[in-house]
Scaffold this active site. Structure first.
Site, short mmCIF file in Angstrom:
data_model
loop_
_atom_site.label_atom_id
_atom_site.label_comp_id
_atom_site.label_asym_id
_atom_site.label_seq_id
_atom_site.Cartn_x
_atom_site.Cartn_y
_atom_site.Cartn_z
N LYS A 125 -1.23 13.54 15.68
CA LYS A 125 -0.94 14.56 16.70
C LYS A 125 -2.22 14.86 17.46
O LYS A 125 -3.32 14.65 16.93
CB LYS A 125 -0.44 15.85 16.03
CG LYS A 125 0.30 16.78 16.94
CD LYS A 125 1.76 16.39 17.10
CE LYS A 125 2.45 17.23 18.15
NZ LYS A 125 3.91 17.01 18.18
N ASP A 165 4.49 16.67 24.16
CA ASP A 165 4.82 17.83 23.32
C ASP A 165 4.77 19.02 24.28
O ASP A 165 4.88 18.83 25.50
CB ASP A 165 3.82 17.96 22.16
CG ASP A 165 4.27 18.98 21.11
OD1 ASP A 165 5.16 18.66 20.30
OD2 ASP A 165 3.76 20.11 21.09
#
Ligand code: NDP
Length: 444
Positions: A125, A165
């Site tokens: 991430k 995201d």
């Protein structure tokens, strides 16, 4: 001290000041106890110690220039958490709240989520504390190019494949992809969520929200119920929220709420998604504008209340972490909510999850519920390597099949190791087993 308690204590000591990361680790480790402490192989191979320590943590300076010619600086992150079962894969978040704890919690969760999809993808991430709100197109482009000017050395189609995201959609992915190509002189599927003219997959935009509704439907069908005729509360008004609302509506549900960080709307007639899309996807405006345009709707500030105060049968938190606390859970339970599906990552606090489980509310955790996005990202990677593109219906059918597979794995692991409807343990255990086996086999 048990193996898990010892690992938890060590992780806490090594990661002071990282509450979201500790919350995510605590939730996983406590729910996999039945498996991780049943066989010494995990302890003897230090699997939990290895799983909770990222392979690599990259932090970097991102200088960019605003429209007034001032140089500004943000911090960039990429956490390459675990690549036991495939290249690192996980989104990039642009939001002022981003810090190491948040990126690590997201990267850690991603390991198990990606494992659950059954596809060969590891966990990672990244992101930045840059705030895209109110920035011009030129400022966004300048930031994205600067961000990629460092990130490009750490990623690649077989190494690490970021996606979108919060705050990162097709526009930002486009600018980052363009800069990667310029720096590396390689045309490869290094990012997913790309535009359809340059390697993007049909149905990627819809995948997380659609996948969420598919798995909630699976969960309801198991108890002889469905989405048709149900009142649905959705939070958020971004990518996940909009397409969850769209699929829930298509399947006969009535979505009555949506929100952003300043407030929320209640539309008892059912939210008009064309209006929401125009406000959020085209004009990049605020959800309050919905109530100015649609007479049947009310607007409420997020300072005084939340969407969870509305009576509903299905609750879909699709905004951000810890947006649904134990008081919200109690209100939903009092209002007889039947099912909760987490579209956002870790949107429910640990106490809220405990309350839902104690009340026997059907609860599908994020790792399983929102895995449709990364699953279709992996399908985008496959299409890129084959230089092919599949039709919308083909991708959507594969997504449906993947979500059913995730539901079955989660449900089977729950029944075998915990209780039949404990999908939190089920998802964590099913995700864990595959990664742990690969790590033992590889010895790293
Ligand atoms: P978007 O940026 O498209 O939308 C986010 C939405 O949540 C916006 O309505 C935003 O409001 C709201 N929001 C963001 N931060 C906060 C906050 N601190 N408090 C209240 N509201 C907030 O993001 P996505 O829809 O892509 O992501 C939403 C969630 O889903 C995240 O948790 C993400 O990690 C998760 N997720 C996303 C996937 C994807 O494919 N996009 C895949 C799997 C999970 P505002 O505009 O006011 O900021």
């Amino acid at each position: 001290m048990s193996y898990i308690d010892k690992v938890m204590a060590d992780v806490a000591a090594r990661n002071a000041g990282q509450p979201e990361f500790m919350q995510a680790v605590g939730e996983v480790l406590t729910t996999i106890k039945a498996v991780a402490e049943s066989d010494d192989v995990y302890k003897n191979n230090a699997i939990l110690e290895r799983l909770t320590e990222p392979d690599r943590q990259i932090m970097f300076r991102v200088p960019w220039t605003d429209d007034n010619g001032n140089m500004r600086v943000n911090r960039g992150y990429r956490i390459q958490f675990n690549n036991a079962i495939g290249p690192y894969k996980g989104g990039l978040r642009l939001h002022p709240s981003v810090n190491l704890s948040i990126i690590k919690f997201l990267g850690f969760e991603q390991i198990f989520k990606n494992s659950l999809t059954g596809l060969p993808i590891g966990g990672g991430k990244g992101g930045s504390d840059f705030d895209p709100k109110g920035k011009s197109d030129r400022e966004i482009r300048d930031f994205c190019q600067s961000f990629m000017t460092e990130l490009y050395r750490h990623i690649g189609a077989d190494t690490d494949v970021p996606a979108g995201d919060i705050g990162v959609g097709a526009r930002e992915i486009g600018y980052m992809f363009g800069q990667y190509k310029r720096l590396k002189n390689v045309y490869e599927g290094v990012l997913t969520g790309k535009g359809l003219t340059y390697g993007g997959s049909l149905a990627r935009k819809e995948a997380t929200g659609y996948g969420l509704v598919y798995i909630v439907q699976n969960m309801l069908e198991k108890v002889g119920d469905g989405i048709k005729g149900k009142t649905v509360a959705v939070s958020g008004a971004g990518n996940v929220a909009i397409y969850a609302a769209q699929k829930a509506t298509e399947l006969g549900g009535k979505v009555v709420t949506m929100s952003d960080s300043t407030g929320w709307i209640y539309d008892p007639k059912g939210v008009d998604l064309d209006v929401v899309k125009d406000i959020k996807e085209v004009k990049r405006g605020r959800i309050s504008e919905y109530a100015d345009r649609v007479k049947s709707a009310e607007y409420h500030s997020s300072e005084t209340s939340k969407v969870w105060s509305v009576k509903c049968d299905i609750a879909l938190p699709c905004a951000t972490q810890n947006e649904l606390d134990v008081d919200d859970a109690k209100t939903l339970i009092k209002n007889k909510v039947k099912a909760v599906g987490e579209g956002a990552n870790m949107p429910s606090t640990t106490e809220a999850i405990n309350a839902f489980q104690a009340a026997k509310t059907l609860f599908m955790p994020a790792k399983a519920a929102n895995a449709g996005g990364v699953a279709v990202s992996a399908l985008e990677m496959s299409q890129n390597s084959q230089r092919l593109s599949w039709s919308f219906d083909e991708v959507d059918a594969k997504l449906k099949g993947i979500m059913k597979g995730i539901f079955d794995k989660t449900s089977d692991a729950a029944a075998q190791f915990s209780a039949p409807d404990d999908y939190v343990s089920g998802a964590n255990i099913a995700g864990f087993l595959k990664v742990a086996q690969a790590m033992i086999a590889q010895g790293v």
